[in-house]
Each structure stands twice: as structure tokens, then as C-alpha cells.
Design an enzyme around this catalytic site. Structure first.
Site, PDB file in Angstrom:
ATOM      1  N   HIS A 151      -5.845  35.939 -31.047  1.00  0.00           N
ATOM      2  CA  HIS A 151      -6.698  35.622 -32.212  1.00  0.00           C
ATOM      3  C   HIS A 151      -7.186  34.167 -32.207  1.00  0.00           C
ATOM      4  CE1 HIS A 151      -3.021  34.219 -34.522  1.00  0.00           C
ATOM      5  NE2 HIS A 151      -3.918  33.372 -34.969  1.00  0.00           N
ATOM      6  N   ASP A 202      -1.753  40.885 -29.894  1.00  0.00           N
ATOM      7  CA  ASP A 202      -2.236  39.522 -30.135  1.00  0.00           C
ATOM      8  C   ASP A 202      -1.684  38.582 -29.050  1.00  0.00           C
ATOM      9  OD1 ASP A 202      -3.374  37.328 -31.263  1.00  0.00           O
ATOM     10  OD2 ASP A 202      -2.059  37.250 -33.029  1.00  0.00           O
ATOM     11  N   SER A 230      -0.121  29.199 -34.673  1.00  0.00           N
ATOM     12  CA  SER A 230      -0.488  30.421 -33.937  1.00  0.00           C
ATOM     13  C   SER A 230      -0.576  30.175 -32.441  1.00  0.00           C
ATOM     14  CB  SER A 230      -1.854  30.913 -34.404  1.00  0.00           C
ATOM     15  OG  SER A 230      -1.677  31.613 -35.588  1.00  0.00           O
ATOM     16  N   GLY A 231      -0.087  31.148 -31.677  1.00  0.00           N
ATOM     17  CA  GLY A 231      -0.148  31.050 -30.219  1.00  0.00           C
ATOM     18  C   GLY A 231       1.037  30.321 -29.633  1.00  0.00           C
TER      19      GLY A 231
HETATM   20  C1  4AZ Z   1      -1.901  31.133 -39.012  1.00  0.00           C
HETATM   21  O1  4AZ Z   1      -2.813  31.266 -39.801  1.00  0.00           O
HETATM   22  C2  4AZ Z   1      -0.556  31.609 -39.411  1.00  0.00           C
HETATM   23  N1  4AZ Z   1       3.819  32.421 -41.622  1.00  0.00           N
HETATM   24  C3  4AZ Z   1       0.453  31.607 -38.480  1.00  0.00           C
HETATM   25  C4  4AZ Z   1       1.711  32.041 -38.835  1.00  0.00           C
HETATM   26  C5  4AZ Z   1       1.958  32.472 -40.097  1.00  0.00           C
HETATM   27  C6  4AZ Z   1       0.970  32.456 -41.045  1.00  0.00           C
HETATM   28  C7  4AZ Z   1      -0.297  32.020 -40.700  1.00  0.00           C
HETATM   29  C8  4AZ Z   1       3.333  32.928 -40.428  1.00  0.00           C
HETATM   30  O2  4AZ Z   1      -2.068  30.615 -37.925  1.00  0.00           O
END
Ligand code: 4AZ
Length: 434
Positions: A243, A288, A384-385
Site C-alpha cells: 500500500h 499487502d 507502514s511497511g
Molecule cells: C498507517 O496509516 C497505519 N495502528 C499503520 C499502522 C496502523 C495504523 C495506521 C496500526 O500507516
């Protein structure tokens, strides 16, 4: 200077014996002071010289690469997999052979000088070639040739002598010195290991990491702006979340940086290729995962290393400790840190995570939950990632998950949801060969 002048004139006009005696004493005292301060200055100068010498040269290590063929061991691809039983068994035999600690041949002072020995294996006509990188600390900077000779002689004698169960072909023995960055790259190729033992462990809602603590963590940046985390899994591949590339798929738009601080990266690379899982369909969370190919390989250092990938069959037990790291926001819609953050969380089994009050059945087998049902510690936007790692009993760190999604951050009953790396282990191999 000005203070001493009238005194000298007064002494010249008063030739009394007691004056002369005291004059002589004074002269002696003054001479004594001069001698004393000269001696002191010499001592200080020598001390400074010695400190400068040892700082500049004393700790300068020597690196050597040796290799030789073993005729009675058939090459096995498992020898390339550190932590496989085969690799460890062979390592034991080779270490007892090239070991500098137990040798009668070894001059006492060399025993304290070896600081690192790293072994890896290749093949020649189906037989094993042993490679060893030796790192010695030495104060003999001006005597590198003598040191070189001594080490080579000792090793040659070892390989020509009793070699235990290994049938070494001494004629294949090669010995060379190697440059520090090349040697350090080899010495740091082992996955899942770090050189530092972090001080303290007061992780509550995430705390500042230390340099070299999470050496596989990378920052994926679009136009120099941090967008996502990623994990180094070899010198030229990273694994991350699919993503991250929803809005920008062109590798030319992306850069990768390594090091503790976003503002002061230790190493940077451009991106050659981004491979997104073919069954990832935004805005769904399934599959993902993506792998990123660097335009040129990185050189491993003590602060930039790869994490180990677990076997597809490996099970990370529920309730076990795992650590998530990243430069994501400190709370939902909060600010982003410049220094890498770490958070200790626990694995939550998929059944619990699919409870009605948690994620109500949306967590699939390719996902893994980690955090606490009471909230408090979690990944957040910008993490993320990035990696969710777990240490095995020997302290080797394995990649368990990739930060993927969650309902806001650190809310009760809303733990972080991660891409389950074991579920995609074969997919990673199919794309990277790792
Ligand atoms: C994000 O938006 C995201 N609490 C990553 C992890 C989590 C929430 C949002 C987990 O990158």
C-alpha cells in the site's frame, strides 16, 4: 617577568654573606623549578604523543581473507544458510582449525589480538571452499609486513598440520589482506545480529531507538520525504507494504535511507525496481507486501545489516514478545519523530484478533496481529511497511511481520495488523531468489 626585576637589582648592591647564601638558594630553587617544569613538560608531551599514537594507530585493525579447499566434504547449499545445522557443524570444525586461542604455534601476544572471525563457504567442483575473514587489532602499524608474515606462517602451519576431520588441501591455501569497508561488509553479512546491546528497556508507548539497535530498518522516501518503513533482507533487497506504492509506483520517485535519524542518513540508495504482490488490490488489506530492489547493493556496516527471514513453516507463538520500529507518528494524526522509535508488543493469535469487539473476522491467514488489547503501544501512520521482529533463543532477529493496517493507533481492542511474513515466504523467494 616585571615582578622579578627589582629583586635582582637589590641583590647586586648588597654583597652580605647571608644574602649571597640566600641568593644561591634562590638560584637553586629557581633552577630546580625550571628542571621540574621541563621534566613535567616532557612527561606531558610523551603522554600526549602516546595517546595520539594509540588513538590514531593503536586500534587500527588488520583484516585478512583466507581460503582453502576441503577435499572430504561435498558442497551442500545449506552451508550458505547461517544458522542451518549443516552450517553450524562445519563452522565448529573450521573454527577449531583456524582458531588462534588454542594454538601452541600462536605467540602469546597474538591471542589477544584477534577480534573477529567470520566464515563463509563456496564450492569448487562439488567440494567446499572455506573462506575466513580475520580481524586483528594491532599496535604494529609500522610493522604490517611482519604481522602479515607471522599470521600467514601460523595459518599455513595449521593447515599443513593436524586438521581434525577436515581433509584440507594446503596447496589451495590463499592469504590476502583486504580493505576495511570490504572486510566490514563481509563481517556484517550475518542476518538478524546487531553489535550493540541496548541500554535499558523502558518501552511504554514507544521510545527512542539507539544507533545500530535495529540495523535492518530503512526509510522509503518519495522526493526526500519519509513515506514508509522497510526491512533490509539482503544487500540489495528490502521488503515493505504494497500500500506504500498506491500513489507512486515509479521506482525513480523513490529513495531509501538507512540510519537512526531521518535528518542525517548513514547511507542512501535509489531504487531500481518495485515488485508489488500481484493480488494486492487497494483498498483491501490482503497481500499487502512488496519487495524493493536497490539500484546498487549497500555495504553492510555495524549499523546497517539485514534481518533474517523465517522459514515458511515457522510459527511465532502467540503472546511472544516482538518489536515494531519506525518513524511513524507518535499518535493518530500526530507529529513524526526524526529519531527511530521502538515499541515492544506481543503477538495476538488470529482467533482473538477476529473477535467481534476486536476486528470481527476481517483478519485473514496472511495477516498477524500484535499489540495489546488494552492499547498503549502500536505502530502508527508512517510506520507502514516497516518491520515487526522477534528474537529467537540465541538472540537472532527474524522478520515476523510488515506494518500493514489497524483502526487508528494504540486504541483498546484495536491492535496493529501486520502482513504475516511466513505466509509470503515463498512469494519473497520467487521475486528475489532469497
Ligand atoms: C498507517 O496509516 C497505519 N495502528 C499503520 C499502522 C496502523 C495504523 C495506521 C496500526 O500507516
Amino acid at each position: 617577568m616585571a615582578k622579578g626585576e627589582p629583586q635582582r637589582r637589590e641583590q647586586a648592591w648588597t654583597p652580605l654573606p647571608n644574602r649571597t647564601e640566600s641568593n644561591t638558594k634562590m638560584k637553586l630553587t629557581r633552577n630546580g623549578k625550571i628542571i621540574l617544569s621541563t621534566v613535567m613538560m616532557v612527561i606531558v608531551a610523551i603522554t600526549i604523543g602516546l595517546i595520539v599514537y594509540f588513538v590514531a594507530f593503536g586500534s587500527t585493525p588488520f583484516y585478512y581473507h583466507i581460503s582453502f579447499k576441503v577435499n572430504n566434504i561435498d558442497y551442500n547449499s545449506k552451508f550458505e544458510k547461517p544458522y542451518s545445522q549443516e552450517y553450524m557443524d562445519l563452522n565448529k570444525k573450521v573454527v577449531s582449525l583456524v582458531n588462534f586461542y588454542e594454538s601452541k604455534l600462536t605467540h602469546q601476544h597474538l591471542k589477544n589480538k584477534i577480534i573477529f572471525l567470520f566464515l563463509f563457504y563456496s564450492q569448487l567442483k562439488g567440494k567446499v571452499i572455506v573462506h575466513a575473514v580475520l580481524k586483528f587489532k594491532s599496535c604494529y602499524k609500522n610493522n604490517a609486513a611482519k604481522f602479515w608474515d607471522r599470521i600467514e606462517t601460523i595459518l599455513r602451519q595449521k593447515l599443513e598440520g593436524k586438521t581434525g576431520s577436515l581433509c584440507v588441501d594446503p596447496s589451495t591455501f590463499k592469504f590476502s589482506d583486504i580493505e576495511m569497508p570490504v572486510a566490514e561488509n563481509l563481517l556484517n553479512t550475518c542476518c538478524g545480529q546487531r553489535t550493540i546491546t541496548p541500554s535499558g528497556n523502558k518501552i511504554a508507548g514507544g521510545t527512542d531507538a539507539e544507533e545500530g539497535e535495529w540495523p535492518w530498518q530503512a526509510s522509503l522516501q518519495q522526493d526526500k520525504v519519509h513515506r514508509c518503513g522497510a526491512t533490509l533482507i539482503s544487500n540489495s533487497w528490502l521488503v515493505t507494504a504494497a500500500h506504500c506504492f498506491v500513489r507512486a509506483k515509479d521506482p525513480k520517485q523513490w529513495n531509501v535511507s538507512f540510519g537512526l535519524l531521518l535528518s542525517d542518513p548513514q547511507m542512501q540508495r535509489s531504487v531500481k525496481d518495485i515488485i508489488i504482490h500481484e493480488n494486492y488490490h487497494y483498498p483491501e488489506h490482503n497481500n499487502d507486501i512488496a519487495v524493493v530492489h536497490l539500484s546498487s547493493p549497500i555495504l553492510y556496516t555495524s549499523n546497517i545489516r539485514r534481518a533474517c527471514l523465517p522459514e515458511a513453516t515457522y510459527i511465532f507463538p502467540s503472546n511472544s514478545d516482538v518489536v515494531v520500529t519506525g518513524w511513524g507518528t507518535l499518535k493518530s494524526d500526530g507529529t513524526s519523530p526524526n529519531i527511530l522509535q521502538k515499541g515492544l508488543v506481543k503477538i495476538i493469535d488470529n482467533k482473538t484478533c477476529n473477535n467481534k469487539e476486536v476486528y470481527d473476522g476481517v483478519v485473514t491467514p496472511g495477516m498477524l496481529c500484535a499489540g495489546f488489547l488494552e492499547g498503549q503501544v502500536d505502530a502508527c501512520q508512517g510506520d507502514s511497511g516497516g518491520p515487526l521482529v522477534s528474537a529467537d533463543s540465541k538472540g537472532i532477529w527474524f522478520l515476523a511481520g510488515i506494518v500493514s493496517w489497524g483502526d487508528e493507533c494504540a486504541l483498546p481492542n484495536k491492535p496493529g495488523v501486520y502482513t504475516r511474513v511466513t505466509f509470503y515466504r515463498d512469494w519473497i523467494t520467487s521475486k528475489t531468489g532469497l
